[in-house]
Design an enzyme around this catalytic site. Structure first.
Site, PDB file in Angstrom:
ATOM      1  N   GLU A 173      -0.055  40.804   5.844  1.00 35.36           N
ATOM      2  CA  GLU A 173       1.327  40.920   6.310  1.00 35.36           C
ATOM      3  C   GLU A 173       1.837  39.604   6.881  1.00 35.36           C
ATOM      4  O   GLU A 173       2.898  39.569   7.499  1.00 35.36           O
ATOM      5  CB  GLU A 173       1.433  42.020   7.373  1.00 35.36           C
ATOM      6  CG  GLU A 173       1.401  43.430   6.844  1.00 35.36           C
ATOM      7  CD  GLU A 173       1.973  44.429   7.842  1.00 35.36           C
ATOM      8  OE1 GLU A 173       2.600  44.009   8.827  1.00 35.36           O
ATOM      9  OE2 GLU A 173       1.780  45.634   7.635  1.00 35.36           O
ATOM     10  N   GLU A 217     -17.650  66.918  -0.954  1.00 36.65           N
ATOM     11  CA  GLU A 217     -18.235  68.087  -1.617  1.00 36.65           C
ATOM     12  C   GLU A 217     -18.882  69.025  -0.611  1.00 36.65           C
ATOM     13  O   GLU A 217     -18.759  70.253  -0.701  1.00 36.65           O
ATOM     14  CB  GLU A 217     -19.288  67.646  -2.648  1.00 36.65           C
ATOM     15  CG  GLU A 217     -18.742  66.770  -3.768  1.00 36.65           C
ATOM     16  CD  GLU A 217     -18.926  65.289  -3.474  1.00 36.65           C
ATOM     17  OE1 GLU A 217     -18.621  64.864  -2.329  1.00 36.65           O
ATOM     18  OE2 GLU A 217     -19.368  64.561  -4.367  1.00 36.65           O
ATOM     19  N   ALA A 264      13.736  35.477   6.106  1.00 35.44           N
ATOM     20  CA  ALA A 264      14.414  35.108   7.344  1.00 35.44           C
ATOM     21  C   ALA A 264      15.678  34.340   6.987  1.00 35.44           C
ATOM     22  O   ALA A 264      15.747  33.700   5.939  1.00 35.44           O
ATOM     23  CB  ALA A 264      13.517  34.252   8.245  1.00 35.44           C
ATOM     24  N   ALA A 265      16.675  34.429   7.861  1.00 37.00           N
ATOM     25  CA  ALA A 265      17.918  33.695   7.655  1.00 37.00           C
ATOM     26  C   ALA A 265      17.728  32.223   8.016  1.00 37.00           C
ATOM     27  O   ALA A 265      16.676  31.821   8.526  1.00 37.00           O
ATOM     28  CB  ALA A 265      19.025  34.320   8.494  1.00 37.00           C
ATOM     29  N   ALA A 266      18.742  31.423   7.771  1.00 39.27           N
ATOM     30  CA  ALA A 266      18.656  29.979   8.042  1.00 39.27           C
ATOM     31  C   ALA A 266      18.402  29.696   9.517  1.00 39.27           C
ATOM     32  O   ALA A 266      17.779  28.686   9.865  1.00 39.27           O
ATOM     33  CB  ALA A 266      19.934  29.296   7.579  1.00 39.27           C
ATOM     34  N   CYS A 318     -25.172  64.855  -2.844  1.00 41.17           N
ATOM     35  CA  CYS A 318     -24.211  65.936  -3.069  1.00 41.17           C
ATOM     36  C   CYS A 318     -24.607  66.777  -4.282  1.00 41.17           C
ATOM     37  O   CYS A 318     -24.285  67.967  -4.346  1.00 41.17           O
ATOM     38  CB  CYS A 318     -22.816  65.361  -3.265  1.00 41.17           C
ATOM     39  SG  CYS A 318     -22.123  64.655  -1.751  1.00 41.17           S
ATOM     40  N   ASP A 326       6.024  35.669  16.271  1.00 46.21           N
ATOM     41  CA  ASP A 326       6.483  37.054  16.471  1.00 46.21           C
ATOM     42  C   ASP A 326       5.691  37.843  17.507  1.00 46.21           C
ATOM     43  O   ASP A 326       6.157  38.880  17.970  1.00 46.21           O
ATOM     44  CB  ASP A 326       6.424  37.824  15.145  1.00 46.21           C
ATOM     45  CG  ASP A 326       7.318  37.215  14.075  1.00 46.21           C
ATOM     46  OD1 ASP A 326       8.264  36.488  14.436  1.00 46.21           O
ATOM     47  OD2 ASP A 326       7.061  37.463  12.877  1.00 46.21           O
ATOM     48  N   SER A 357      14.995  37.416  11.577  1.00 50.17           N
ATOM     49  CA  SER A 357      14.383  38.213  10.508  1.00 50.17           C
ATOM     50  C   SER A 357      14.315  39.699  10.826  1.00 50.17           C
ATOM     51  O   SER A 357      13.901  40.489   9.971  1.00 50.17           O
ATOM     52  CB  SER A 357      12.969  37.702  10.214  1.00 50.17           C
ATOM     53  OG  SER A 357      12.149  37.823  11.365  1.00 50.17           O
ATOM     54  N   ARG A 363      -0.050  51.345   6.805  1.00 49.81           N
ATOM     55  CA  ARG A 363      -0.988  50.749   7.751  1.00 49.81           C
ATOM     56  C   ARG A 363      -2.096  51.714   8.142  1.00 49.81           C
ATOM     57  O   ARG A 363      -3.245  51.317   8.348  1.00 49.81           O
ATOM     58  CB  ARG A 363      -0.240  50.295   9.014  1.00 49.81           C
ATOM     59  CG  ARG A 363       0.531  48.993   8.864  1.00 49.81           C
ATOM     60  CD  ARG A 363       1.196  48.632  10.181  1.00 49.81           C
ATOM     61  NE  ARG A 363       1.829  47.322  10.135  1.00 49.81           N
ATOM     62  CZ  ARG A 363       2.444  46.746  11.179  1.00 49.81           C
ATOM     63  NH1 ARG A 363       2.487  47.397  12.336  1.00 49.81           N
ATOM     64  NH2 ARG A 363       2.995  45.565  11.055  1.00 49.81           N
TER      65      ARG A 363
END
Length: 352
Positions: free
Chosen positions: A280, A65, A177-179, A97, A215, A183, A199
């Site tokens: 995350e 304000e 993720a794959a086997a 204010c 990671d 990812s 973010r």
């Protein structure tokens, strides 16, 4: 009296447009104003033209304000102050204010959300007693403001803890993720750009020790060109494992915190007076927050691919039967390149 009660249809349209503008302005205060609310304000002069605009500055700075009234100057006298949150009525780092609006000589104030903070509330009554015409926005505008940038702050005021968003990217069959463990990248660049925009708006990003070790993420917010964004959230790693001094998440700006616990409730308490936490981390961390009943919002980025095997988006969420499943309501959907974005919120519940 509400905005819809005003006899002048032209004035209503101008005030609605001003409130929509104030709502957009308030988004720029996300992550900046904490622990203060991210508020937007617009001043209309007596002719109904925009004379000033503003958003809440960093703690110790001006409220929205005041920013708008300062910009409006003498044009505010006899005009209208339109704001997303009821003007405060207390002395903190800055003055009330409500008092500032009276000094500026505004004739009318329109606000969307009532201030639930018992220390700051009361500005609307102070203004009314001084002869200012005070109006609450229409229901749809109130809902938009309450589910917009003010959402996390309002949650903190009502529950006493931060608002928690669980974010994940997965395939159509819910694999992160794959086997073989690969990812990167499940989703496309449009989704990743969207994530970095989110973010920039939160106070803290949290991952678990497992994700940190696997990671080595930096957890920074980046612009479209890949450069670091001007505003960075706090980066936190939750877990009992020590975070190496060479870990990327530590960075060099002092915006890092280790949360030495596996308990989500304790982790949130260790973060202090923050408003919005973005989880995350991997499936186990997501499961821990879900099992604790601490996920208020889900942001899912779904890629149009199927793996058929690999790690699921969440593990050990405390659900043993379908009747005990964690339920969410869809609030927003969007296409991001080939991907689908979903924003969902948990049903309203009591403080925890």
């Amino acid at each position: 009296m509400t905005v819809s009660d005003a006899p002048d249809a032209g004035r209503r349209r101008r005030e609605r447009a001003a409130l929509a503008d104030a709502l957009r302005l308030s988004r720029s205060a996300l992550g900046v104003s904490t622990p203060n609310p991210p508020v937007g304000a617009v001043v209309l002069d007596p002719a109904g033209d925009v004379a000033g605009r503003g958003a809440t500055e960093a703690p110790g700075g001006r409220h929205a304000e005041v920013v708008a009234l300062d910009e409006a100057g003498g044009r505010a006298r006899g005009g209208t102050l339109v704001v997303t949150l009821e003007p405060c009525d207390h002395h903190g780092r800055t003055g009330p204010c409500s008092t500032r609006a009276l000094a500026a000589g505004v004739a009318r104030v329109v606000y969307a959300v009532e201030d639930p903070n018992p220390v700051a509330t009361g500005g609307s009554e102070t203004l009314r007693r001084a002869g200012v015409d005070v109006a609450r926005a229409d229901d749809d505008e109130v809902a938009a403001a309450g589910d917009g940038p003010l959402r996390a702050w309002l949650h903190r005021q009502r529950s006493g803890r931060p608002y928690v968003t669980w974010k994940y990217a997965a395939t159509l069959d819910g694999r992160v993720a794959a086997a073989d463990g690969t990812s990167r990248w499940i989703t496309g660049p449009e989704s990743r750009h969207h994530v970095h925009g989110r973010r920039r708006e939160v106070d803290v990003i949290v991952v678990g020790s497992g994700t940190r070790g696997a990671d080595d993420p930096s957890l920074t917010a980046r612009s479209v060109d890949g450069s670091p964004a001007r505003r960075q959230p706090l980066r936190a790693v939750m877990g009992l494992t020590e975070v190496p001094p060479t870990a990327a998440v530590r960075g060099s700006d002092g915006r890092f915190r280790h949360l030495p616990t596996r308990d989500p409730v304790e982790a949130l308490a260790l973060l202090g007076d923050v408003q919005h936490v973005l989880v995350e981390g991997g499936p186990r961390l997501a499961g821990a927050f879900l099992a604790a009943g601490l996920v208020d919002e889900v942001e899912a980025y779904l890629a149009p691919i199927v793996l058929g095997a690999g790690r699921s988006a969440v593990e050990d969420a405390g659900v043993g039967t379908l009747a005990a499943a964690h339920g969410f309501e869809v609030r927003e959907t969007a296409s991001l390149g080939p991907d689908v974005y979903l924003r969902l919120t948990a049903p309203t519940r009591g403080p925890r």
